[in-house]
Design an enzyme around this catalytic site. Sequence first.
Site, PDB file in Angstrom:
ATOM      1  N   ARG A   1      11.180   3.914   3.997  1.00 25.41           N
ATOM      2  CA  ARG A   1      10.603   2.833   4.987  1.00 25.41           C
ATOM      3  C   ARG A   1      11.744   2.005   5.440  1.00 25.41           C
ATOM      4  O   ARG A   1      12.853   1.473   4.435  1.00 25.41           O
ATOM      5  CB  ARG A   1       9.511   1.986   4.446  1.00 25.41           C
ATOM      6  CG  ARG A   1       9.275   0.730   5.218  1.00 25.41           C
ATOM      7  CD  ARG A   1       8.123  -0.104   4.688  1.00 25.41           C
ATOM      8  NE  ARG A   1       6.865   0.706   5.202  1.00 25.41           N
ATOM      9  CZ  ARG A   1       5.562  -0.073   5.019  1.00 25.41           C
ATOM     10  NH1 ARG A   1       5.550  -1.141   4.642  1.00 25.41           N
ATOM     11  NH2 ARG A   1       4.644   0.726   5.380  1.00 25.41           N
TER      12      ARG A   1
ATOM     13  N   ARG B   1       0.908  -1.260  -0.052  1.00 18.40           N
ATOM     14  CA  ARG B   1      -0.028   0.051  -0.065  1.00 18.40           C
ATOM     15  C   ARG B   1       1.080   1.316  -0.028  1.00 18.40           C
ATOM     16  O   ARG B   1       0.748   2.335  -0.772  1.00 18.40           O
ATOM     17  CB  ARG B   1      -0.733   0.181   1.336  1.00 18.40           C
ATOM     18  CG  ARG B   1      -2.111  -0.808   1.137  1.00 18.40           C
ATOM     19  CD  ARG B   1      -2.656  -1.421   2.343  1.00 18.40           C
ATOM     20  NE  ARG B   1      -1.541  -2.409   2.788  1.00 18.40           N
ATOM     21  CZ  ARG B   1      -1.642  -3.763   2.249  1.00 18.40           C
ATOM     22  NH1 ARG B   1      -2.879  -4.014   1.802  1.00 18.40           N
ATOM     23  NH2 ARG B   1      -0.818  -4.400   2.632  1.00 18.40           N
ATOM     24  N   THR B   2       1.956   1.437   1.004  1.00 20.87           N
ATOM     25  CA  THR B   2       2.504   2.787   1.132  1.00 20.87           C
ATOM     26  C   THR B   2       3.350   2.931  -0.102  1.00 20.87           C
ATOM     27  O   THR B   2       3.394   4.088  -0.237  1.00 20.87           O
ATOM     28  CB  THR B   2       3.420   2.729   2.547  1.00 20.87           C
ATOM     29  OG1 THR B   2       2.524   2.057   3.498  1.00 20.87           O
ATOM     30  CG2 THR B   2       3.916   3.776   3.011  1.00 20.87           C
TER      31      THR B   2
ATOM     32  N   HIS C   1       4.225   5.604  11.587  1.00 19.70           N
ATOM     33  CA  HIS C   1       3.988   5.445  10.520  1.00 19.70           C
ATOM     34  C   HIS C   1       2.971   6.629  10.304  1.00 19.70           C
ATOM     35  O   HIS C   1       1.666   6.675  10.143  1.00 19.70           O
ATOM     36  CB  HIS C   1       3.253   4.229  10.110  1.00 19.70           C
ATOM     37  CG  HIS C   1       3.148   3.561   8.707  1.00 19.70           C
ATOM     38  ND1 HIS C   1       3.322   4.665   7.639  1.00 19.70           N
ATOM     39  CD2 HIS C   1       2.635   2.725   8.170  1.00 19.70           C
ATOM     40  CE1 HIS C   1       2.972   3.977   6.754  1.00 19.70           C
ATOM     41  NE2 HIS C   1       2.577   2.679   6.789  1.00 19.70           N
TER      42      HIS C   1
ATOM     43  N   LYS D   1      25.626  -5.396  -1.055  1.00 21.12           N
ATOM     44  CA  LYS D   1      27.278  -5.573  -0.905  1.00 21.12           C
ATOM     45  C   LYS D   1      27.547  -4.708   0.323  1.00 21.12           C
ATOM     46  O   LYS D   1      29.016  -4.581   0.153  1.00 21.12           O
ATOM     47  CB  LYS D   1      27.655  -4.826  -2.483  1.00 21.12           C
ATOM     48  CG  LYS D   1      27.187  -5.515  -3.596  1.00 21.12           C
ATOM     49  CD  LYS D   1      27.492  -4.641  -4.866  1.00 21.12           C
ATOM     50  CE  LYS D   1      27.101  -5.181  -5.977  1.00 21.12           C
ATOM     51  NZ  LYS D   1      26.691  -4.205  -6.926  1.00 21.12           N
TER      52      LYS D   1
HETATM   53  N1   CP Z   1      -0.442  -0.038   5.907  1.00 21.20           N
HETATM   54  C1   CP Z   1       0.662  -0.160   5.368  1.00 21.20           C
HETATM   55  O1   CP Z   1       1.670   0.030   5.742  1.00 21.20           O
HETATM   56  O2   CP Z   1       0.795  -1.490   4.555  1.00 21.20           O
HETATM   57  P1   CP Z   1       2.267  -1.814   3.578  1.00 21.20           P
HETATM   58  O3   CP Z   1       3.023  -2.273   4.577  1.00 21.20           O
HETATM   59  O4   CP Z   1       1.443  -2.855   2.463  1.00 21.20           O
HETATM   60  O5   CP Z   1       2.578  -0.600   2.993  1.00 21.20           O
END
Ligand code: CP
Length: 305
Positions: A104, A54-55, A132, A82
């Site tokens: 992320r 999603r993100t 998040h 590496k």
């Molecule tokens: N909700 C969320 O962060 O989903 P993903 O891990 O798929 O990005």
Amino acid sequence: IKHLLSAADLDAQHATLVLDTAAELANVSSREVKKLPTLRGRTVVNLFYEDSTRTRISFEAAAKRLSADVINFSAKGSSVSKGESLKDTALTLQAMGADAVVVRHPASGAPHRLASWVDGSVVNAGDGTHEHPTQALLDAYTMRSRLGRVAGLHVAIVGDVLHSRVARSNVLLLTTLGAKVTVIGPPTLIPVDVGPALSPDLRVSYDLDAVLPDVDVVMMLRVQRERMNDSFFPSTREYARRYGLDAARMRRLPEHAIVMHPGPMVRGMEITPEVADSARSTIVEQVANGVSVRMAVLYLLLGGK
Ligand code: CP
């Protein structure tokens, strides 16, 4: 604000500005204008060291809808294997002219370190068990669009709170916006200091059935197997019996209450398919709202015109 690293970076005024801007951008997008020229000539880098559906896709769609150039970097298949460090990867991206880096990372705090190395804006797209913030913003946006407000709502966040960056960011943002939040889960999956550490207004419960009749929103969380030793992972059946949301439990909710989940979900553990696909569920709506909210975040951070 130059970076969005934590939901705590946003006071009520800033958070409301993001939600209002997202609503405006969603309106524009729904009027058949698929692309705005706002960020033409700007470069957004998606720097993902951890899996995401999603993100990552949502930030890519958001940046493209604002006409930014998008570079997608995934640690898998890169020179990270590496031994290249986060800092050297960041400096490489900087040399390619990143105006914003969406990151992320499995390590809590990685976006904060990154922000000290690059000139552009850094957006935290999930760091370890820490935060998040854009997930919390899209969740607040979804509550506002379904229930008309965030202030005064009672939100239950249920499940593996201990490992959940979604829970932490939501507690921070929702209490800033005036919601009442109760975290619920097995004692082993609730941090011992969760109340005072996050918000003085936060309540803790271990009894889902007792809280459900009093909530406007129930947000289910996935049990994060990848962040715990296998021997600590609860049995699916036992977990579902105590903390899963099934049709019988859903009937305990007030008629207007909504069911949320940030995804990815494990159907049959924290939520049954019947509930996930019900009219009360906002799970697909949350994903759609995520694009507008991330457009707003990029627009505001990069000073779009
Ligand atoms: N909700 C969320 O962060 O989903 P993903 O891990 O798929 O990005």
